[in-house]
Design an enzyme around this catalytic site. Structure first.
Site, PDB file in Angstrom:
ATOM      1  N   CYS A   1       0.840  -1.191   0.000  1.00  0.00           N
ATOM      2  CA  CYS A   1       0.000   0.000   0.000  1.00  0.00           C
ATOM      3  C   CYS A   1       0.878   1.244   0.000  1.00  0.00           C
ATOM      4  O   CYS A   1       1.955   1.240   0.602  1.00  0.00           O
ATOM      5  CB  CYS A   1      -0.888  -0.011   1.245  1.00  0.00           C
ATOM      6  SG  CYS A   1      -2.059   1.365   1.324  1.00  0.00           S
TER       7      CYS A   1
ATOM      8  N   HIS B   1      -8.728  -3.924  -2.622  1.00  0.00           N
ATOM      9  CA  HIS B   1      -7.831  -3.152  -1.760  1.00  0.00           C
ATOM     10  C   HIS B   1      -8.244  -1.679  -1.732  1.00  0.00           C
ATOM     11  O   HIS B   1      -8.383  -1.078  -0.658  1.00  0.00           O
ATOM     12  CB  HIS B   1      -6.384  -3.285  -2.254  1.00  0.00           C
ATOM     13  CG  HIS B   1      -5.413  -2.417  -1.525  1.00  0.00           C
ATOM     14  ND1 HIS B   1      -4.540  -2.914  -0.585  1.00  0.00           N
ATOM     15  CD2 HIS B   1      -5.177  -1.080  -1.583  1.00  0.00           C
ATOM     16  CE1 HIS B   1      -3.818  -1.908  -0.096  1.00  0.00           C
ATOM     17  NE2 HIS B   1      -4.180  -0.798  -0.695  1.00  0.00           N
ATOM     18  N   GLU B   2      -8.444  -1.092  -2.907  1.00  0.00           N
ATOM     19  CA  GLU B   2      -8.806   0.322  -2.982  1.00  0.00           C
ATOM     20  C   GLU B   2     -10.195   0.570  -2.398  1.00  0.00           C
ATOM     21  O   GLU B   2     -10.424   1.567  -1.710  1.00  0.00           O
ATOM     22  CB  GLU B   2      -8.717   0.836  -4.421  1.00  0.00           C
ATOM     23  CG  GLU B   2      -7.350   0.706  -5.062  1.00  0.00           C
ATOM     24  CD  GLU B   2      -6.206   1.329  -4.276  1.00  0.00           C
ATOM     25  OE1 GLU B   2      -6.436   2.256  -3.470  1.00  0.00           O
ATOM     26  OE2 GLU B   2      -5.060   0.887  -4.468  1.00  0.00           O
TER      27      GLU B   2
END
Length: 163
Positions: free
Chosen positions: A97, A139-140
Site C-alpha cells: 500500500c 484493496h482500494e
C-alpha cells in the site's frame, strides 16, 4: 512532491468511512483526480523496482470521498463504486500500500468480483474482474470504508518488510 500528500499508516483519517460523491461535486473533483494521477505516477517512478502501484483511493490523500483512480493501460475513474458478485474462491497474496510502501501484508481476497460505479461523466459502468485486478480493486475499495490491509492480515506472522 505531491506524493507527500499520501497519509501514512497510523493516521486516524485512514480509518474513516468516505462519503458518496454527489453529481454536482463532479467538476470540483477534477483537481483531486489530477492529484491522484500525479501521485500514482510519482510512486510508480519512485518504487519502480517493486512493479506495483496501479491505483489509489481518494482517502489515501485525505479526500474522504468514494473515488478511486486506476491506471493500467489507460486511466479509469471509479466514482461511488460498489463491489458485487464476490467469488467464494479466495486467493492468498502479499499486499502492499502507498500508506506503508515498504511493508507487505499476507491476506486473502476474493478471486473475482464485479465493480459497479459511475465514471467521470456520471455514466453507470460495470466491470467484472479476476485475479490481480479483482484484488487491486478490493484493496482500494477497502480504503473507502476505512479498512487497511494491516487489519486483514491472516495472522500475527503475516507481515514482512520489503527487501
Amino acid at each position: 512532491m505531491k506524493s507527500d500528500q499520501v497519509l501514512l499508516l497510523g493516521d486516524p483519517r485512514l480509518h474513516e468511512v468516505s462519503t458518496l460523491v454527489a453529481q454536482e461535486e463532479l467538476a470540483g473533483l477534477t483537481p483531486v483526480i489530477q492529484d491522484l494521477h500525479d501521485i500514482l505516477f510519482e510512486f510508480k517512478a519512485r518504487f519502480a523496482h517493486y512493479g506495483a502501484f496501479r491505483a489509489i483511493a481518494a482517502p489515501q490523500i485525505g479526500v474522504m470521498k468514494r473515488l478511486i483512480y486506476m491506471y493500467i493501460d489507460k486511466p479509469v475513474v471509479f466514482i461511488n463504486p460498489v463491489l458485487t458478485n464476490l467469488s467464494a474462491e479466495m486467493i492468498e497474496l502479499w499486499d502492499d500500500c502507498m500508506c506503508f510502501p515498504n511493508l507487505l501484508v499476507k491476506l486473502q481476497r476474493h478471486k473475482s468480483c464485479t465493480i459497479e460505479y459511475r465514471d467521470e461523466h456520471w455514466q453507470l459502468q460495470s466491470l467484472s474482474l479476476t485475479d490481480s485486478l479483482s484484488e487491486l480493486l478490493q484493496h482500494e475499495y477497502d480504503h473507502l470504508n476505512g479498512i487497511l490491509a494491516t487489519q486483514l492480515a491472516i495472522d500475527a506472522h503475516s507481515f514482512r518488510w520489503r527487501k
